[in-house]
Design an enzyme around this catalytic site. Sequence first.
Site, mmCIF file in Angstrom:
data_model
loop_
_atom_site.group_PDB
_atom_site.id
_atom_site.type_symbol
_atom_site.label_atom_id
_atom_site.label_comp_id
_atom_site.label_asym_id
_atom_site.label_seq_id
_atom_site.Cartn_x
_atom_site.Cartn_y
_atom_site.Cartn_z
ATOM 1 N N CYS A 34 33.660 -38.126 -3.138
ATOM 2 C CA CYS A 34 33.601 -37.885 -4.579
ATOM 3 C C CYS A 34 34.690 -36.898 -4.992
ATOM 4 O O CYS A 34 35.282 -37.021 -6.066
ATOM 5 C CB CYS A 34 32.237 -37.319 -4.968
ATOM 6 S SG CYS A 34 30.852 -38.399 -4.571
ATOM 7 N N ASP A 69 51.915 -0.921 -1.156
ATOM 8 C CA ASP A 69 51.272 -0.553 -2.420
ATOM 9 C C ASP A 69 51.445 -1.604 -3.501
ATOM 10 O O ASP A 69 50.980 -1.427 -4.625
ATOM 11 C CB ASP A 69 51.773 0.810 -2.913
ATOM 12 C CG ASP A 69 53.265 0.821 -3.198
ATOM 13 O OD1 ASP A 69 53.871 -0.268 -3.250
ATOM 14 O OD2 ASP A 69 53.828 1.912 -3.371
ATOM 15 N N ASP A 93 53.427 0.213 5.337
ATOM 16 C CA ASP A 93 54.218 1.163 4.563
ATOM 17 C C ASP A 93 53.614 2.548 4.773
ATOM 18 O O ASP A 93 52.417 2.668 5.022
ATOM 19 C CB ASP A 93 54.178 0.763 3.081
ATOM 20 C CG ASP A 93 54.887 1.774 2.207
ATOM 21 O OD1 ASP A 93 56.044 2.101 2.518
ATOM 22 O OD2 ASP A 93 54.280 2.247 1.234
ATOM 23 N N CYS A 98 29.490 -36.212 -2.093
ATOM 24 C CA CYS A 98 30.151 -36.139 -0.788
ATOM 25 C C CYS A 98 31.623 -35.833 -0.987
ATOM 26 O O CYS A 98 32.115 -35.756 -2.114
ATOM 27 C CB CYS A 98 29.992 -37.440 -0.005
ATOM 28 S SG CYS A 98 30.925 -38.810 -0.722
#
Length: 747
Positions: free
Chosen positions: A22, A631, A432, A19
């Site tokens: 844990c 880029d 761009d 769960c």
Amino acid sequence: MSIEDSPKPIRLSILGMSCAGCVSVVEAALANVDGVISVAVNFADHSADIQGHADPVLLIQVVREAGYEAAQMDELEDPADQEERELIRYHMLMKKAGVAGLFGAFLMAGEHLDWFPEIGSLSGLWFWPEMALLTLAILAYSGWHFYSGAIKSLTLGQANMDTLIAIGTGSAWLYSCVVIDFYATLPSLAKHAYFEAAVVILAFINLGTGLETMARGKTSGAIRKLIGLQPRTARVIRNGEELDVPIESVGLGETLRVRPGEKIAVDGVLLEGHSTLDESMLTGEPIPVEKVVGSEVAAGTMNRTGSFLFKATRIGRDTALAQIILSVRQAQGSKPEIARLADKISGVFVPAVLALSTLTFLIWFTWGPDPSLGYAFVTSMTVLVIACPCALGLATPISVMVAVGRSAQSGILIRNGQALQTAGRLSCVILDKTGTITEGKPAVSSVKAIGHFSEELVLQYAASLESGSEHPLAASVLSAAENKQIKLQKVSQFEAIAGRGVLAIVDNKAIAFGNKSLMEAKAISLTRYEKQIDNLSATGQTPMLLAVDNKIAGIIAVTDPIKKDSAAAIQRLKNQGLRIIMVTGDNPITAQAIALQAGITEVKAQVLPQDKAALVKLLQQQGEKVGMVGDGINDAPALACADVGFAIGSGTDIAIESADVVIMQGSLSKVPEAIELSKATVANIKQNLVGAFFYNTMSLPIAAGVLYPLFGILLNPMIAGAAMAMSSLTVVMNANRLRWVKLDIEQ
């Protein structure tokens, strides 16, 4: 910081987590180890990613001391090994569910069909103790992993799902034993054994966990498919002999041969031959890509036709495929904002449930009807069983895993979970121009000869001068001359004038090739050509002028065409309600022309890289959620500043540290797809969280018995166990719907 000092990633496989509680225990244990910088535990695939300088052996020991099993994993671990472990776990859970289920069915059938003697009767004196021992054996076989986990958690002062199940089923067995031993002294309505409830609860929980394991295994299938793309062996050429060797032994700079139908073993550059490659694993595009001498090839791609030789340039964990796998795993394990809320709630949920169960017991025992002890026990046990927060812990990571894996297969590499959440909330996207909207590869669009000069001669003079230039537009002129098989002439007295052009002597003639500024500096008249020059600029072309002996001889126009799908992608972004801004370092006239072709109305021209970052910050100050698409090189500052940075990569250039999302194909159409996936993922996570919260908040009061005073309804602990198991399975199945979400539909 040297390479030796830099943090090293360590990946552990964690067994025994049941769960979200844990997850908190494991994260806390690992975070306390000296040298650990950061820890991310993923409940969905039971793994932990640790950054730092810690010893893996010590990390594994700490996890074991916390009550769980751990083993170190490799980034390129054989997917068959992982599948085999998942399959073994699935079969084990199904066997445990089957044994508990069959015995539980036997007990329930015997109760309803009066097969069994009454507790306290003469024959019952030997029968029911034997049933108690048999039940204990079944509990030990089918539920020992829960009981051992609960014991370890309690020794550490923690509580998790194992604690709830162990207390719920253990108390059912103990209560039943009390009924057997003290049958004569108990009220008549309390004289009921709950052996069947204990084993059926385990049957349902093991069944649900097993089904969840299989569904979860499919969820991480993207990783397994990516790992499976890499071949086990490669054919290298050593001392003139071709040898098949394991890919682990391939060294940098070695020459490898690839035959038709084979996969590329490592990244490299083609040395000899010609072929077409299926690069869909990198780009998401099925169209084969032609490869010639000098072309880059990537590990995992498939050779379609010819045979060729290539030189290894990146091997092992440095290949594009290995980096993709690493990035996908990191993204699947990262936690967006929405996940942190669920983690915080899950961290306190189990202790709160234990408190509520105790309170429920006390209320029913004090004020409940006779037999108050029986009612108190049933209601408190039902609260424990139904409250397990498995669904809550799975709600976010399972959706993130599916979405990140799905996007990677489509050529979209999401590098962190937060970007996956934020992309769907963007209000503005900055694009761009060069290389993003346009191809980024200028080409000669037209050659106009003036006077007695021919187009071939104009191109010959221009290319001869540009053969000594490093200007970005020079390559386009040289390429055009090469395509027409024009032979270059000898150049003397070459001179490059920054920002203007070049001068030289060719064939005993003074040649000037450059922009208007160069011609004006050389006092060359442009009066007759002003209109032509302006018309070219207005259509997004860059005019370059050639003068021979101080007279205009020709005009060469160079253009960087927009990508074929840019306009459609930008329209999709607009349809998603986004404000689109194009930024470029180009001049305003060319910028406006490209923007017009792409369908963009808002343009910022002559912008330097640092100014792009300033624009991002300005928009953010105005309340915009900003996405930046570039880029990944000159746009790095802006990509880093943006709420989500999208780097347009080449397919192999994926390690762009400044970007949150890498578009490996280089296509702008993937940006709206990534945004659409973000919206679908966030909606899916919310569905999971709402379902999990609703389940827990609504089921707990019913389990506690609030409906009993009005309607006489009590929730059966066995039904509670089935509902708890099915809630987790529902969350996993809902997350898997993201695998089939359509992202490429026109909005």
